[in-house]
Structure formats: structure tokens, C-alpha cells
Scaffold this motif. Structure first.
Motif, PDB file in Angstrom:
ATOM      1  N   MET A 178       1.210  -0.986  -0.077  1.00  0.00           N
ATOM      2  CA  MET A 178      -0.046  -0.378  -0.094  1.00  0.00           C
ATOM      3  C   MET A 178       0.383   1.060   0.266  1.00  0.00           C
ATOM      4  N   LEU A 179      -0.369   2.661  -0.648  1.00  0.00           N
ATOM      5  CA  LEU A 179       1.211   3.548  -0.474  1.00  0.00           C
ATOM      6  C   LEU A 179       0.887   4.450   0.977  1.00  0.00           C
ATOM      7  N   GLU A 180       1.893   5.019   1.468  1.00  0.00           N
ATOM      8  CA  GLU A 180       1.916   5.579   2.588  1.00  0.00           C
ATOM      9  C   GLU A 180       1.038   6.439   3.154  1.00  0.00           C
ATOM     10  N   MET A 181       0.040   6.971   2.642  1.00  0.00           N
ATOM     11  CA  MET A 181      -0.995   7.790   3.065  1.00  0.00           C
ATOM     12  C   MET A 181      -1.766   6.853   3.430  1.00  0.00           C
ATOM     13  N   LEU A 182      -2.695   5.491   2.535  1.00  0.00           N
ATOM     14  CA  LEU A 182      -3.226   4.534   2.660  1.00  0.00           C
ATOM     15  C   LEU A 182      -3.225   4.106   4.917  1.00  0.00           C
ATOM     16  N   ALA A 183      -1.264   3.599   4.673  1.00  0.00           N
ATOM     17  CA  ALA A 183      -1.299   3.593   5.663  1.00  0.00           C
ATOM     18  C   ALA A 183      -1.760   4.411   7.191  1.00  0.00           C
ATOM     19  N   ARG A 184      -1.904   5.431   7.247  1.00  0.00           N
ATOM     20  CA  ARG A 184      -1.887   6.369   7.694  1.00  0.00           C
ATOM     21  C   ARG A 184      -3.239   6.672   7.946  1.00  0.00           C
TER      22      ARG A 184
ATOM     23  N   ILE B 146       6.611  10.525   0.243  1.00  0.00           N
ATOM     24  CA  ILE B 146       6.383  11.477  -0.223  1.00  0.00           C
ATOM     25  C   ILE B 146       6.011  12.575   1.603  1.00  0.00           C
ATOM     26  N   SER B 147       5.747  11.545   2.625  1.00  0.00           N
ATOM     27  CA  SER B 147       5.060  12.185   3.905  1.00  0.00           C
ATOM     28  C   SER B 147       6.559  13.309   4.348  1.00  0.00           C
ATOM     29  N   ALA B 148       7.518  13.588   3.472  1.00  0.00           N
ATOM     30  CA  ALA B 148       8.485  13.755   4.270  1.00  0.00           C
ATOM     31  C   ALA B 148       8.744  15.472   3.960  1.00  0.00           C
ATOM     32  N   ILE B 149       8.223  15.029   2.661  1.00  0.00           N
ATOM     33  CA  ILE B 149       8.702  16.503   1.359  1.00  0.00           C
ATOM     34  C   ILE B 149       7.735  17.832   2.527  1.00  0.00           C
TER      35      ILE B 149
ATOM     36  N   LEU C 221       0.217  14.938  -2.199  1.00  0.00           N
ATOM     37  CA  LEU C 221      -0.899  14.263  -2.895  1.00  0.00           C
ATOM     38  C   LEU C 221      -1.648  14.827  -1.956  1.00  0.00           C
ATOM     39  N   ALA C 222      -2.628  15.791  -2.021  1.00  0.00           N
ATOM     40  CA  ALA C 222      -3.704  16.253  -2.084  1.00  0.00           C
ATOM     41  C   ALA C 222      -4.389  15.548   0.538  1.00  0.00           C
ATOM     42  N   SER C 223      -3.852  13.843   0.132  1.00  0.00           N
ATOM     43  CA  SER C 223      -4.047  13.049   1.283  1.00  0.00           C
ATOM     44  C   SER C 223      -2.896  13.080   2.396  1.00  0.00           C
ATOM     45  N   THR C 224      -1.736  14.058   1.750  1.00  0.00           N
ATOM     46  CA  THR C 224      -0.451  14.716   2.611  1.00  0.00           C
ATOM     47  C   THR C 224      -0.586  15.256   4.146  1.00  0.00           C
TER      48      THR C 224
END
Length: 294
Positions: free
Chosen positions: A96-102, A224-227, A241-244
Motif C-alpha cells: 500500500m501507499l504510505e497515505m493509506l497506511a495512515r 512523500i510524507s517527508a516533503i 498529494l492532497a491527502s498528505t
């Protein structure tokens, strides 16, 4: 026939010879030969030309095309029978993508555990490219990610549309633009921090940048979460991404551009003919949570 005979046949096809198959399965070569001979006797036709180590006969080629399906069916029937006698156990491997894990999976896992308390889940966090690669290698049972450019052997079910967002520190010069949206070209003089070349949105951003004579300096980050952390320091612009989640020091920029939507959903192998009941229930729960969160 039994599962060992089918597995021996499948392994010979994968390894290319009786000897390599025996080594892979930790059998003596004579054991592999005997298993194939029993299988041929039960089928009533020869699978391999004896003049070659692992050269299939025409009948063997037809049978080889179905052996994976036969083994899947064997496991499926066995699992269904065992489930009647005892609670389900086992492990599901999900990419899964990192955003979904969150956002999605903590709630989905909590609900899944209530129904399937003895099924363990292994989550592999990565981008779409990694998920597609691991699915093809049969290292994952399922992936929740973007739609890969190449879908050979895979199927994709979109569930959500993501958008690309440009973000910068609150004291960034671009936030002083005033009313209305920023023309895209006003972003170009500033360095951008973006995901790696295999990230979900990278190709969309690259197409947009290719329309201009000048290019911003691009710094890539695999997560991406580090950006947003980089974007908190002017003059950097973070592309996420908008969900970040963004920190209090960073806010989105209103940009005038042909904003693409990026589908995110369920990625699966096309050869998954007999999915487990636990896997199908997890997919159902993920969809339920997604609808709630949307």
C-alpha cells in the motif's frame, strides 16, 4: 494424483530441469522422476519427451497451461474444508501507499480483526511501482495503490481520485501573490521537492513541466510524507498529494494549471482465480472504510 505430483510438475516447469526441481524441493532426483511417472500414469498420457531433460510433449504443453489453476483449486478446496472445521488462520500480505497506511488501514485492520482474529496481516509500504512488481513476483496477495502504466498480468479497480498539491511555508514569497490563483510559470524559479521517479504523480508533473522552456531544480524524496518538512523552509516548494498531512508552518498554494486526477484503488493479479475468504472480506472492509472516509 496428489498435490506433491502437481507441485513437482510445476517446479520442473519453473526450474527448467528435473535436477533443478529436485534441488528446489529438497528431493532426490529419482523421487521427482517417480512422481512424474505416477502423474503420467494417472493422466493416461506422457508429459515429457524422455529424450530431453524437461521438453514437454504436445499434451504436456496443454496440461502445463492449467497446472497453476489446478494447484490454486486444490488449495482453495482444502482451505474451504479446513475453515468448516476450525477458525481461519494464516497471513495476508498487502502492499500500500504510505497515505493509506495512515488514513485507511488502521480502521480497516481494527474491523478485520473483529471478524478474523487469527489472520495476521503484513503491510508493505511503498509506491505503485513496488506494489506492481511484488504482485507479479507473488510476494503480495493484494495491493492498494495507483494504477501502474503497465497492467500486464494485473487488474486495477479504482476507488478514489487523488490530486497533486503544491505547498510552501507560510512566509514563502508566493503566498504574497494576492487574490486569485498563481500562474503555473511563477512556480518555476523556485526549487521543488518531489517524490521519486516511480511515485504516483511524478509522470503527471513531468508532463506539465515539459511545456515550459525553463525547469525548476527538482529534489527527490522517496517518502512523500517527508516533503512538507522540506517545504517549511523557503524557498522550497513541496509537491505532494492532497491527502498528505501538512504541518502548521506549511499551507497549499492556489495554482492555475491543468490539475490531473490520479486514480487510487485495488491492484490484483489476474491469475488469482480462487481468492481466500479472508482476503475477500478484507477487501470489502477496505471499501467500506474508504466510503466512510471519503
Amino acid at each position: 494424483m496428489d498435490l506433491k505430483e502437481l507441485t513437482a510438475f510445476q517446479t520442473i516447469l519453473q526450474e527448467g530441469s528435473f535436477a533443478k526441481a529436485a534441488a528446489k524441493l529438497n528431493y532426490a532426483q529419482s523421487t521427482i522422476t517417480n512422481q512424474i511417472q505416477r502423474l503420467e500414469k494417472e493422466l493416461g498420457f506422457q508429459l515429457f519427451d524422455r529424450g530431453w531433460e524437461a521438453e514437454l510433449t504436445p499434451a504436456g504443453q496443454i496440461y502445463a497451461a492449467e497446472v497453476d489453476r489446478l494447484i490454486q483449486h486444490w488449495h482453495y478446496v482444502s482451505d474451504q474444508a479446513k475453515a468448516i472445521l476450525r477458525e481461519e488462520t494464516g497471513t495476508l500480505r498487502i502492499g500500500m501507499l504510505e497515505m493509506l497506511a495512515r488514513q485507511i488501514m488502521p480502521e480497516a485492520l481494527s474491523r478485520f480483526r473483529e471478524e478474523k482474529p487469527h489472520i495476521a496481516c503484513q503491510f508493505v509500504i511503498g509506491n505503485t511501482d513496488l506494489a506492481a512488481s511484488e504482485l507479479r513476483r507473488k510476494q503480495l496477495d493484494l495491493a492498494i495503490c495507483g494504477e501502474p502504466p503497465e497492467l500486464k498480468g494485473l487488474r486495477f479497480e479504482p476507488l478514489h481520485e487523488e490530486k497533486i498539491v503544491f505547498a510552501a511555508a507560510k512566509d514563502h514569497p508566493l503566498h504574497l501573490h494576492g487574490e486569485g490563483k498563481l500562474p503555473f510559470q511563477e512556480l518555476l524559479p523556485f526549487p521543488m521537492v518531489v517524490g521519486g521517479p516511480t511515485c504516483l504523480y511524478y509522470l503527471h508533473l513531468s508532463r506539465q513541466l515539459a511545456r515550459f522552456d525553463s525547469m525548476p531544480l527538482l529534489h527527490s524524496v522517496s517518502q512523500i510524507s517527508a516533503i512538507p518538512g522540506f517545504a517549511a523552509r523557503p524557498p522550497f516548494i513541496g509537491v505532494v498529494l492532497a491527502s498528505t498531512p501538512l504541518s502548521d508552518q506549511v499551507k497549499p498554494l492556489a495554482v492555475d494549471w491543468e490539475e490531473p486526477t490520479i486514480p487510487v484503488g485495488l491492484l490484483d493479479r489476474r491469475d488469482t482465480v480462487y481468492p481466500s475468504a479472508a482476503r475477500e472480506r478484507l477487501i470489502g472492509i477496505i471499501k467500506e472504510v474508504w466510503l466512510t472516509e471519503a
